[in-house]
Motif scaffolding. Sequence first.
Motif, PDB file in Angstrom:
ATOM      1  N   LEU A 155       4.021   3.733 -35.021  1.00 49.03           N
ATOM      2  CA  LEU A 155       3.090   3.498 -33.913  1.00 49.03           C
ATOM      3  C   LEU A 155       1.825   3.193 -34.664  1.00 49.03           C
ATOM      4  CD1 LEU A 155       4.012   6.158 -31.590  1.00 49.03           C
ATOM      5  CD2 LEU A 155       4.467   3.810 -31.176  1.00 49.03           C
ATOM      6  N   ALA A 156       1.512   3.876 -35.718  1.00 48.95           N
ATOM      7  CA  ALA A 156       0.095   3.642 -36.273  1.00 48.95           C
ATOM      8  C   ALA A 156       0.225   2.358 -37.089  1.00 48.95           C
ATOM      9  CB  ALA A 156      -0.275   4.849 -37.593  1.00 48.95           C
ATOM     10  N   ALA A 157       1.194   1.845 -37.564  1.00 46.10           N
ATOM     11  CA  ALA A 157       1.368   0.392 -38.325  1.00 46.10           C
ATOM     12  C   ALA A 157       1.016  -0.440 -37.057  1.00 46.10           C
ATOM     13  CB  ALA A 157       2.741   0.358 -39.136  1.00 46.10           C
ATOM     14  N   VAL A 158       1.700  -0.456 -36.063  1.00 49.08           N
ATOM     15  CA  VAL A 158       1.741  -1.122 -34.880  1.00 49.08           C
ATOM     16  C   VAL A 158       0.368  -1.302 -34.396  1.00 49.08           C
ATOM     17  CG1 VAL A 158       2.697  -1.774 -32.656  1.00 49.08           C
ATOM     18  CG2 VAL A 158       4.193  -1.131 -34.201  1.00 49.08           C
ATOM     19  N   ALA A 159      -0.403  -0.156 -34.455  1.00 45.92           N
ATOM     20  CA  ALA A 159      -1.748  -0.222 -33.945  1.00 45.92           C
ATOM     21  C   ALA A 159      -2.684  -0.569 -34.876  1.00 45.92           C
ATOM     22  CB  ALA A 159      -1.978   1.156 -33.443  1.00 45.92           C
ATOM     23  N   GLN A 160      -2.213  -0.938 -36.081  1.00 43.99           N
ATOM     24  CA  GLN A 160      -3.007  -1.526 -37.038  1.00 43.99           C
ATOM     25  C   GLN A 160      -4.232  -0.669 -37.499  1.00 43.99           C
ATOM     26  OE1 GLN A 160      -3.801  -5.704 -36.284  1.00 43.99           O
ATOM     27  NE2 GLN A 160      -1.657  -6.172 -36.097  1.00 43.99           N
ATOM     28  N   ASP A 161      -3.864   0.535 -37.350  1.00 41.14           N
ATOM     29  CA  ASP A 161      -5.011   1.477 -37.770  1.00 41.14           C
ATOM     30  C   ASP A 161      -4.554   2.069 -39.297  1.00 41.14           C
ATOM     31  OD1 ASP A 161      -6.660   3.790 -38.369  1.00 41.14           O
ATOM     32  OD2 ASP A 161      -6.438   4.601 -36.288  1.00 41.14           O
ATOM     33  N   LEU A 166      -2.096   5.699 -43.174  1.00 42.99           N
ATOM     34  CA  LEU A 166      -1.748   6.323 -44.511  1.00 42.99           C
ATOM     35  C   LEU A 166      -1.620   7.801 -44.138  1.00 42.99           C
ATOM     36  CD1 LEU A 166      -4.562   4.684 -46.224  1.00 42.99           C
ATOM     37  CD2 LEU A 166      -2.248   4.277 -46.637  1.00 42.99           C
ATOM     38  N   GLY A 167      -2.401   8.591 -43.066  1.00 41.68           N
ATOM     39  CA  GLY A 167      -2.376  10.032 -42.787  1.00 41.68           C
ATOM     40  C   GLY A 167      -0.905  10.064 -42.487  1.00 41.68           C
ATOM     41  N   GLU A 168      -0.248   9.472 -41.595  1.00 43.16           N
ATOM     42  CA  GLU A 168       1.020   9.638 -41.158  1.00 43.16           C
ATOM     43  C   GLU A 168       2.218   9.448 -42.096  1.00 43.16           C
ATOM     44  OE1 GLU A 168       1.886  11.022 -38.282  1.00 43.16           O
ATOM     45  OE2 GLU A 168      -0.313  10.843 -37.187  1.00 43.16           O
ATOM     46  N   ALA A 169       1.948   8.521 -42.955  1.00 45.53           N
ATOM     47  CA  ALA A 169       2.838   7.881 -44.068  1.00 45.53           C
ATOM     48  C   ALA A 169       2.819   9.393 -44.970  1.00 45.53           C
ATOM     49  CB  ALA A 169       2.472   7.008 -44.929  1.00 45.53           C
ATOM     50  N   ALA A 170       1.826  10.052 -45.249  1.00 42.78           N
ATOM     51  CA  ALA A 170       1.643  11.123 -46.098  1.00 42.78           C
ATOM     52  C   ALA A 170       2.289  12.287 -45.391  1.00 42.78           C
ATOM     53  CB  ALA A 170       0.149  11.504 -46.236  1.00 42.78           C
ATOM     54  N   ASP A 171       2.138  12.378 -44.118  1.00 41.83           N
ATOM     55  CA  ASP A 171       3.059  13.411 -43.309  1.00 41.83           C
ATOM     56  C   ASP A 171       4.343  13.317 -43.250  1.00 41.83           C
ATOM     57  OD1 ASP A 171       0.488  14.682 -42.760  1.00 41.83           O
ATOM     58  OD2 ASP A 171       0.383  13.821 -40.486  1.00 41.83           O
ATOM     59  N   LEU A 172       4.902  12.029 -43.392  1.00 41.14           N
ATOM     60  CA  LEU A 172       6.328  11.592 -43.326  1.00 41.14           C
ATOM     61  C   LEU A 172       6.732  12.025 -44.793  1.00 41.14           C
ATOM     62  CD1 LEU A 172       8.754  10.662 -41.919  1.00 41.14           C
ATOM     63  CD2 LEU A 172       7.914   8.219 -42.762  1.00 41.14           C
ATOM     64  N   LEU A 173       6.209  11.562 -45.712  1.00 41.40           N
ATOM     65  CA  LEU A 173       6.704  11.838 -47.026  1.00 41.40           C
ATOM     66  C   LEU A 173       6.903  13.343 -47.242  1.00 41.40           C
ATOM     67  CD1 LEU A 173       4.636   9.440 -48.938  1.00 41.40           C
ATOM     68  CD2 LEU A 173       7.214   9.429 -48.852  1.00 41.40           C
ATOM     69  N   TYR A 174       5.860  14.090 -47.085  1.00 47.86           N
ATOM     70  CA  TYR A 174       5.985  15.675 -47.230  1.00 47.86           C
ATOM     71  C   TYR A 174       7.171  16.187 -46.290  1.00 47.86           C
ATOM     72  CZ  TYR A 174       5.031  20.234 -46.035  1.00 47.86           C
ATOM     73  OH  TYR A 174       5.132  21.750 -45.695  1.00 47.86           O
ATOM     74  N   HIS A 175       7.258  15.782 -44.997  1.00 44.91           N
ATOM     75  CA  HIS A 175       8.201  16.385 -44.158  1.00 44.91           C
ATOM     76  C   HIS A 175       9.655  16.227 -44.908  1.00 44.91           C
ATOM     77  CE1 HIS A 175       5.027  17.351 -41.425  1.00 44.91           C
ATOM     78  NE2 HIS A 175       5.810  18.321 -41.097  1.00 44.91           N
ATOM     79  N   LEU A 176       9.742  14.866 -45.105  1.00 45.94           N
ATOM     80  CA  LEU A 176      10.989  14.300 -45.770  1.00 45.94           C
ATOM     81  C   LEU A 176      11.445  15.012 -47.370  1.00 45.94           C
ATOM     82  CD1 LEU A 176      13.190  12.263 -45.687  1.00 45.94           C
ATOM     83  CD2 LEU A 176      11.993  10.786 -46.888  1.00 45.94           C
TER      84      LEU A 176
END
Length: 199
Positions: A155-161, A166-176
């Motif tokens: 969603l953050a990528a689609v919103a072009q924010d 970057l923040g959500e990608a970091a969260d995703l990597l951590y949780h993965l």
Amino acid sequence: MNFEIDALAWDKQDGLLPAIVQDAATRRVLMLGYMNREALTATLGSGKVTFFSRSKQRLWMKGESSGDVLELAGIETDCDADTLLVQAHPRGPTCHLKRVSCFPAAPSDELAELDALIAQRERERPAGSYTTKLFESGIRRMAQKVGEEGVETALAAVAQDEDALLGEAADLLYHLIVLLRARGLSLADALRVLEARRG
């Protein structure tokens, strides 16, 4: 460790070879020491990195007094067979100043460091840690968190924010990484799959 000890260029520097020590997980350069034949033989035999101390004029196993040993993961030589690259798993700080590395600004793989920290959190389960809470919540909850973070990243990528992405990608990597660890796997295992796919 495909080399012959006798084939190394011992004669170039009075029987000593520089030994660059690198963290096998994070790739951070930890220190530089010197090995003679006996130190290299002791390292290979014990699995604990051992040097020849030029100041003490004797063999010196890293951590023999501090307990902060370097467990051997691998050794390779350079193209001239006169320098060693020692890959090790540090058990405590490498530097005598209690720093991770004798080179404070030495670059490393941040994801590998995060993976190592998460593995430590899994073993120790410190109270009050969010990572501990995740491990205790079970696989389903951890998998759900990875799904949520994946959707939020998209969603953050689609919103072009960019900042949000970057923040959500970091969260995703951590949780993965947490989820992989909960299943007895590591980030390095996933990277090996990527490496095998490389054409």
